[in-house]
Design a protein around this motif. Structure first.
Motif: not given
Length: 552
Positions: A2-4, A7-8, A20-24, A34-38
């Motif tokens: 849903r666009g509104n 999701y993380f 592809e599903k969760f990345g920006t 979206f954020h990285l703690y490598s």
């Protein structure tokens, strides 16, 4: 999705579908987290430990012999793969490796009192059958050494091996849902575990697994892992990361971690870890047009009729009982399995394409516009149909005959890397999207060779540890067996000795005496015996087996 809503996804091993599903999505079509703690940063900050800092690998050496007079033809590639699987699951092979594992764990973990004498180890095996065989071999090795600790096994369901049915609960002696707690030594309330009225908080030190507990298993006391399984990509990272948990209260350090790998090379492991060491991105989005191609091919086969798919989905989403829907699925399965008289290769091709459709659509449904209703219908119909489709490798009967025609004559191990640190690349990694091409059965040009040639090639590839010819090895080996029988301590201290511990000590002393006396005429063998503990263990076991056969 849903666009509104937001999701993380939290993961240390982002796959292409996750990105592809969760990345920006970037302007150039790439997808970034979206954020990285490598992993690199977590290791540097001491949040996790470096599991690749102390990696040892072994290579197996085998020799097979043909046990029939005929010389039939086999598909060479499949035969080589089948032969290796046959060798690796033989009890002789497993016994040799189990002896090495137990000896190493006792010497380098138990006796050194790692983690204040609470350190534990995990043995990773190829499948449930080999896990069961390893469990038996490890218990036998522990019994020889006076049972200094115990081992547990973990697998799901029931498995039949050599005509006997096994479950995890039956083998361990307590319910399956208690395995984690008994291995940890404490229950959920942090009270010591008790078994048969006895406190067992530090009794279970080794856990033998196939797939269960390779992911999502958090046990900070784990510091040693023994691997006899092909590990690739995400699974390699997830499995080895069972060791990376820090345990400050136990003084756990990177130096305490140890991996002994019988199956993979350090290059294999580096290739698996590199993409996840720093930042991982996706090069582009998946081409979903493959779903059109797959559906068209599946429709043309005639396994299902489209009105059946529509009826199934209408009734399924109305909440009708699954038992009432079974006849619709069964009708399609019966066409596939019997009525259409499909060739084995056509059946394999259909099932591969059906599974590919289910996989790709299932992963992409949440991020592509819901416009092609027929994809959604076919997805649910195939999801229930695929498990009922029966296929068989057209070469299976011939491969079964292959194993009846060979015997394992020699097995040995050689250490190839000792306490090696696998250095990872600090550059950013980029993944490709899912393969956009429809998959299926590919019948290429099959190379067929006589059985004798296959065995010769197999032995050349896998048995290179001892330069003597097979006949020379046989003569030397039998001479040593005779020397053991002629030794003055053989009868009283070994043959007639009922105590397994003192019996093994006597056997080691006898073998040392014999090898010392023969060092001049058998210098190469003496060096292998003195310098390579793995060769020594396998060699001693072979002599014992020969003595047992002579006695029988």
């Amino acid at each position: 999705m849903r666009g509104n809503a937001s999701y993380f996804a939290f993961t240390a091993t982002p796959k292409n579908t996750t990105l592809e599903k969760f990345g920006t999505e970037q302007a150039d079509g790439h997808f970034k987290p979206f954020h990285l703690y490598s992993m690199k940063q977590a290791i540097e900050e001491g949040f996790i430990l470096d599991v690749l800092a102390n990696y040892t690998t072994y290579k197996s050496y085998y020799e097979l012999q043909k046990s029939i007079e005929d010389n039939p033809l086999f598909d060479t590639a499949k035969a080589q793969k089948k032969l290796r699987a046959y060798v690796e699951r033989s009890q002789q092979t497993i016994n040799t490796k189990a002896e090495v594992m137990v000896e190493d764990f006792i010497s380098n973990v138990v006796n050194t009192k790692k983690l204040r004498s609470k350190a534990k180890g995990m043995i990773v095996t190829q499948n449930i059958e080999t896990a069961i065989r390893y469990y038996k071999a490890v218990r036998a090795e522990l019994e020889k050494r006076g049972n200094p600790f115990k081992a547990l096994i973990a697998f799901s369901g029931e498995k039949e091996v050599d005509g006997i049915k096994y479950t995890e609960a039956d083998m361990n002696g307590f319910p399956e849902d208690k395995t984690r707690e008994y291995f940890h030594g404490y229950d959920k309330n942090d009270k010591p575990m008790v078994l048969g009225g006895e406190n067992v908080e530090n009794a279970f030190r080794l856990l033998i697994v196939a797939n269960k507990y390779l992911t999502g298993f958090d046990q900070p006391k784990l510091c040693a892992m023994y691997i006899d399984k092909k590990l690739q990509s995400v699974l390699a990272v997830q499995a080895l990361s069972r060791l990376n948990r820090s345990a400050p209260k136990l003084g756990k350090r990177t130096e305490d971690l140890f991996v002994l790998d019988f199956f993979n090379t350090t290059e294999d492991i580096k290739a698996a870890f590199d993409p996840f060491f720093t930042v991982t991105t996706l090069s582009e989005a998946t081409d979903v047009n493959v779903l059109h191609e797959l559906k068209e091919t599946l429709d043309e086969t005639g396994v299902y009729e489209w009105p059946e798919v529509e009826e199934f989905c209408a009734r399924f989403f109305d909440g009708e009982d699954a038992q009432n829907l079974s006849p619709l699925i069964d009708a399609a399965a019966e066409r596939f399995n019997e009525e259409l008289n499909l060739e084995d290769r056509d059946k394999i091709d259909f099932k591969i394409k059906a599974k590919q459709f289910v996989k790709i659509y299932g992963q992409m449904a949440s991020i592509i516009p819901f416009e092609v209703l027929d994809w959604e219908r076919l997805f649910w119909f195939l999801k229930f149909l695929v498990p009922k489709l029966k296929i068989q490798d057209p070469d299976q009967d011939a491969l079964d005959e292959l194993l009846e025609a060979v015997d394992l004559s020699s097995y040995g191990l050689q250490r190839t890397r000792l306490n090696h640190t696998i250095g990872l690349d600090a550059e950013d990694a980029e993944l490709d999207p899912q393969n956009p091409n429809p998959r299926g059965y590919r019948e290429g040009e099959v190379q067929e060779d006589p059985l004798e040639e296959i065995i010769r090639n197999f032995n050349e590839r896998w048995f290179q540890g001892w330069s003597a010819t097979p006949e020379e090895q046989r003569v030397k080996f039998l001479n040593i067996v005779s020397s053991v029988q002629d030794h003055p301590d053989f009868e009283e201290k070994f043959k007639e000795n009922s105590d397994p511990f003192s019996r093994d000590l006597a056997f080691e002393k006898i073998m040392k005496d014999i090898m010392l006396r023969r060092r001049k005429e058998e210098l190469e063998l003496y060096k292998l015996h003195s310098q390579d503990q793995i060769f020594k263990a396998a060699f001693y076991q072979s002599v014992k087996d020969a003595l047992r056969n002579i006695a029988a």
